[in-house]
Design an enzyme around this catalytic site. Structure first.
Site, mmCIF file in Angstrom:
data_model
loop_
_atom_site.group_PDB
_atom_site.id
_atom_site.type_symbol
_atom_site.label_atom_id
_atom_site.label_comp_id
_atom_site.label_asym_id
_atom_site.label_seq_id
_atom_site.Cartn_x
_atom_site.Cartn_y
_atom_site.Cartn_z
ATOM 1 N N ARG A 105 62.448 9.266 -32.394
ATOM 2 C CA ARG A 105 63.769 9.495 -31.177
ATOM 3 C C ARG A 105 64.918 8.874 -31.023
ATOM 4 O O ARG A 105 65.890 8.670 -30.035
ATOM 5 C CB ARG A 105 63.376 7.573 -30.027
ATOM 6 C CG ARG A 105 62.516 8.562 -29.164
ATOM 7 C CD ARG A 105 62.090 8.251 -27.943
ATOM 8 N NE ARG A 105 61.316 8.268 -26.462
ATOM 9 C CZ ARG A 105 60.312 8.934 -26.021
ATOM 10 N NH1 ARG A 105 59.712 9.089 -27.165
ATOM 11 N NH2 ARG A 105 60.101 8.959 -24.705
ATOM 12 N N ARG A 152 66.777 7.184 -18.851
ATOM 13 C CA ARG A 152 66.102 8.270 -19.867
ATOM 14 C C ARG A 152 66.396 8.871 -20.144
ATOM 15 O O ARG A 152 66.348 9.113 -20.920
ATOM 16 C CB ARG A 152 64.576 8.065 -19.158
ATOM 17 C CG ARG A 152 63.360 7.132 -19.428
ATOM 18 C CD ARG A 152 62.844 6.711 -18.538
ATOM 19 N NE ARG A 152 61.075 8.163 -18.955
ATOM 20 C CZ ARG A 152 60.482 8.585 -18.327
ATOM 21 N NH1 ARG A 152 60.037 8.225 -17.336
ATOM 22 N NH2 ARG A 152 60.080 9.455 -18.486
ATOM 23 N N ARG A 212 55.772 14.800 -11.253
ATOM 24 C CA ARG A 212 54.662 13.659 -12.536
ATOM 25 C C ARG A 212 55.109 12.215 -11.646
ATOM 26 O O ARG A 212 54.113 11.506 -11.691
ATOM 27 C CB ARG A 212 55.453 13.356 -14.432
ATOM 28 C CG ARG A 212 53.976 12.845 -14.289
ATOM 29 C CD ARG A 212 54.606 13.746 -16.510
ATOM 30 N NE ARG A 212 56.018 12.380 -16.274
ATOM 31 C CZ ARG A 212 56.405 12.000 -18.057
ATOM 32 N NH1 ARG A 212 55.747 12.735 -18.507
ATOM 33 N NH2 ARG A 212 57.375 10.863 -17.900
ATOM 34 N N LYS A 257 56.618 18.442 -22.870
ATOM 35 C CA LYS A 257 56.242 18.187 -24.543
ATOM 36 C C LYS A 257 54.264 17.856 -24.822
ATOM 37 O O LYS A 257 53.935 18.136 -25.024
ATOM 38 C CB LYS A 257 56.618 17.458 -25.571
ATOM 39 C CG LYS A 257 58.263 17.185 -25.741
ATOM 40 C CD LYS A 257 58.849 15.728 -27.038
ATOM 41 C CE LYS A 257 58.813 14.337 -26.648
ATOM 42 N NZ LYS A 257 59.926 14.613 -25.213
ATOM 43 N N ARG A 263 53.233 6.705 -12.722
ATOM 44 C CA ARG A 263 53.625 5.683 -14.110
ATOM 45 C C ARG A 263 55.159 4.887 -13.666
ATOM 46 O O ARG A 263 56.072 5.635 -12.875
ATOM 47 C CB ARG A 263 54.433 6.977 -15.144
ATOM 48 C CG ARG A 263 53.210 6.879 -16.445
ATOM 49 C CD ARG A 263 53.432 8.330 -17.612
ATOM 50 N NE ARG A 263 54.683 7.999 -17.691
ATOM 51 C CZ ARG A 263 55.111 8.762 -19.374
ATOM 52 N NH1 ARG A 263 54.758 9.207 -19.189
ATOM 53 N NH2 ARG A 263 56.220 8.557 -19.628
#
Ligand code: ADP
Length: 187
Positions: free
Chosen positions: A88, A144, A127, A13, A133
């Site tokens: 969400r 998640r 990532r 996204k 992160r």
């Protein structure tokens, strides 16, 4: 045009949002980015949100709706907008409808980006290495994805019933995926 972008973490996204925003000159509303900024600045919202994010859980709806509501106060009324990572939950989706109604607008298109779970895990782990992160550890990634299935996936049916849902295959190169998204918006 108001576009809502839905899909599990790691589906792409973020990459596709940037392209969509510049292609259609949209205002980009990413609640994930807004929250990370709030955490960086140490605002009360950031302080409250941090623990949820670090554990891969959703930040409570009231906090998110307040954050987006404030953002909408300065929203140019004629401009298109891309909602990325919001809503969400069904509660957030209903709140978004309410916020837009006040502006005389509504959600025009909902794009659901779809990809294999294995591919998604691989992308999230990559990532994690690149961006560092705090919510990209293997345990948090599992949390998640589970939370996505439980709390966010029901939105797909919600929007399917509204007739605004477009499902797009997120596998392939960023260019291929972007072209599919453009086609789905045109159709
Ligand atoms: P991703 O889609 O890659 O998981 P985001 O940057 O959109 O990442 O969001 C990161 C985290 O911020 C989420 O895991 C969640 O904790 C929090 N968050 C972002 N948007 C929302 C939202 N609309 N409602 C609740 N929590 C949110």
């Amino acid at each position: 045009m108001i576009i809502v972008f839905v899909g599990p973490p790691g589906v792409g996204k973020g990459t596709q949002s940037k392209r969509l925003v510049s292609h259609f000159h949209l205002v980009h509303i990413s609640t994930g980015e807004m929250l990370r900024r709030a955490i960086g600045e140490g605002t009360p919202v950031g302080v409250e949100a941090r623990d949820y994010i670090d554990h891969g859980r959703l930040v409570p709806d009231d906090l998110i709706v307040e954050l987006v509501g404030k953002r909408f106060e300065t929203f140019p009324s004629a401009q298109g907008c891309l909602m990325d990572g919001f809503p969400r939950t069904i509660t957030q989706a209903r709140s978004l409808d309410g916020l837009l109604e006040k502006l005389g607008r509504r959600v025009d298109v909902v794009i659901e980006l779809v990809a294999d779970r294995e591919e998604i895990r691989r992308r999230l782990l990559d990532r994690a290495r690149i961006e560092g992160r705090t919510d990209d550890s293997p345990e948090t990634i599992t949390a998640r994805l589970e939370i996505y299935d439980r709390q966010t996936a029901p939105l797909i049916d919600f929007y399917r019933k509204c007739g605004s849902l477009r499902q797009v295959n997120g596998m392939g190169t960023p260019d291929e995926v972007f072209n599919r998204i453009l086609e789905s918006i045109r159709s």
